[in-house]
Design an enzyme around this catalytic site. Structure first.
Site, PDB file in Angstrom:
ATOM      1  N   LYS A  11     -33.397  57.015  30.670  1.00 23.11           N
ATOM      2  CA  LYS A  11     -33.322  57.015  29.210  1.00 23.11           C
ATOM      3  C   LYS A  11     -32.019  56.365  28.732  1.00 23.11           C
ATOM      4  CE  LYS A  11     -32.529  59.530  25.314  1.00 23.11           C
ATOM      5  NZ  LYS A  11     -31.158  59.892  25.455  1.00 23.11           N
ATOM      6  N   ASP A  12     -30.928  56.650  29.428  1.00 26.32           N
ATOM      7  CA  ASP A  12     -29.653  56.003  29.089  1.00 26.32           C
ATOM      8  C   ASP A  12     -29.554  54.739  29.939  1.00 26.32           C
ATOM      9  OD1 ASP A  12     -28.508  57.970  27.204  1.00 26.32           O
ATOM     10  OD2 ASP A  12     -28.715  59.299  28.918  1.00 26.32           O
ATOM     11  N   MET A  40     -23.504  66.497  30.340  1.00 24.03           N
ATOM     12  CA  MET A  40     -22.632  67.094  29.318  1.00 24.03           C
ATOM     13  C   MET A  40     -23.209  68.441  28.883  1.00 24.03           C
ATOM     14  SD  MET A  40     -21.024  63.970  27.169  1.00 24.03           S
ATOM     15  CE  MET A  40     -22.401  63.657  26.090  1.00 24.03           C
ATOM     16  N   GLY A  41     -24.082  69.011  29.696  1.00 28.59           N
ATOM     17  CA  GLY A  41     -24.670  70.303  29.348  1.00 28.59           C
ATOM     18  C   GLY A  41     -25.777  70.144  28.320  1.00 28.59           C
ATOM     19  N   HIS A  84     -32.638  66.553  32.593  1.00 28.14           N
ATOM     20  CA  HIS A  84     -31.533  66.857  33.515  1.00 28.14           C
ATOM     21  C   HIS A  84     -32.053  67.558  34.771  1.00 28.14           C
ATOM     22  CE1 HIS A  84     -29.246  66.992  29.539  1.00 28.14           C
ATOM     23  NE2 HIS A  84     -28.586  66.089  30.227  1.00 28.14           N
TER      24      HIS A  84
END
Ligand code: PAF
Length: 296
Positions: free
Chosen positions: A161-162, A42-43, A49
């Site tokens: 992490k998610d 999602m930026g 990332h």
């Protein structure tokens, strides 16, 4: 500058916004013999990332990063409007780690008027984030399936992490016969242990100090297990204590769960994952830690 972001003369990756541009670029890469790697984001990119982009580059000849703040995964009272949008900085970061293509669609292209099909997420979405954020995983599953269909990737990369998100996506792919392999890459942490998250930028200096208690508590749980503690409730108590000492009082859940089903596990006789979700000031943070053993 760290290893993940350092680079010699990075060139900006090509930015496309439409499905047809994305498909054409992917078709050309595939025709050139490349496997396609996908990094959905999602930026507001951070080194977590960028580690996914690196993982994709090490396995696939062509890496597509997507940037889309997905409205369907935010409840009306959540932070969709204030979610950080930092496209220029994100493109620079993606250049530094040599992503090949960035797909940043407009909302109306992802969800044109009349678009009403949603993915019913699997059972593993029910508890934890599913209870705290009703509808969240339906939005995640829907947008991720759309991105998979658009990019036709061979492999897609998500962060540990998610943890529950990755479990939901893995199960969705299995249940719906999606021909994309899922890789889950390690959580990237700040030097003091705080898990990197786009939402960390909401924290004030004081809250940033408090927030490190999440990873401190998880490390303590791991040490307790290594020292022979087998009662999950004792780990949860100890975590609650560490969070309370840091004045973190709005705890959504602390749970010791089975790594696959995410059902609570009372005794540590096999690997488990410890999950935490808590609010630090106005910012909701999640973190987790896998405890592998030796356990018996
Ligand atoms: O993890 C995220 O950033 C988002 O949930 C994802 C997977 C990009 C879907 O919008």
């Amino acid at each position: 500058m760290s290893e993940l972001t350092s680079s010699s003369s990075p060139s900006t990756p090509k930015l496309v916004t439409t499905a047809s541009e994305l498909r054409a670029a992917v078709r050309a890469a595939r025709a050139a013999g490349c496997a396609i790697g996908l990094v959905p984001t999602m930026g507001a990119l951070h080194e977590g990332h960028l580690s996914l982009v690196q993982a994709s580059r090490s396995e696939c000849g062509f890496t597509v990063a997507t940037i889309f703040v997905n409205p369907t995964q935010f409840a009306p009272h959540e932070d969709f409007d204030k979610y950080p949008r930092t496209l220029d900085a994100d493109l620079e970061s993606l250049a530094s780690c040599h992503a090949d293509l960035v797909f940043a669609p407009r909302r109306e292209d992802m969800y044109p008027a009349g678009c009403s099909t949603l993915v019913q997420p699997p059972q593993v979405a029910q508890r934890w984030e599913g209870e705290c954020r009703p509808g969240h995983f339906q939005g995640v599953a829907t947008v991720v399936l759309k991105l998979f269909n658009l990019a036709q990737a061979d492999v897609a990369f998500f962060g540990h992490k998610d943890y529950q998100q990755a479990a939901v996506i893995r199960r969705m792919v299995q249940d719906l016969n999606v021909p994309t392999e899922i890789r889950v890459c390690p959580t990237v942490r700040e030097p003091d242990g705080l898990a990197m998250s786009s939402r960390n930028r909401y924290l004030s200096a004081g809250e940033r100090q408090q927030a490190v208690a999440l990873s401190r508590a998880l490390r303590l749980a791991e040490q307790m297990a290594a020292g022979g503690e087998r009662h999950a409730a004792k780990l949860v108590e100890a975590i609650d204590r560490v969070l309370a000492e840091a004045q973190i009082r709005r705890i959504d859940y602390v749970a010791v769960v089975d790594p696959d089903t995410l059902e609570p596990v009372p005794e540590l006789t096999r690997p488990v994952v410890v999950l935490i979700a808590a609010r630090v000031g106005g910012t909701r943070l999640i973190d987790n830690w896998r405890i592998d053993g030796p356990l018996a």
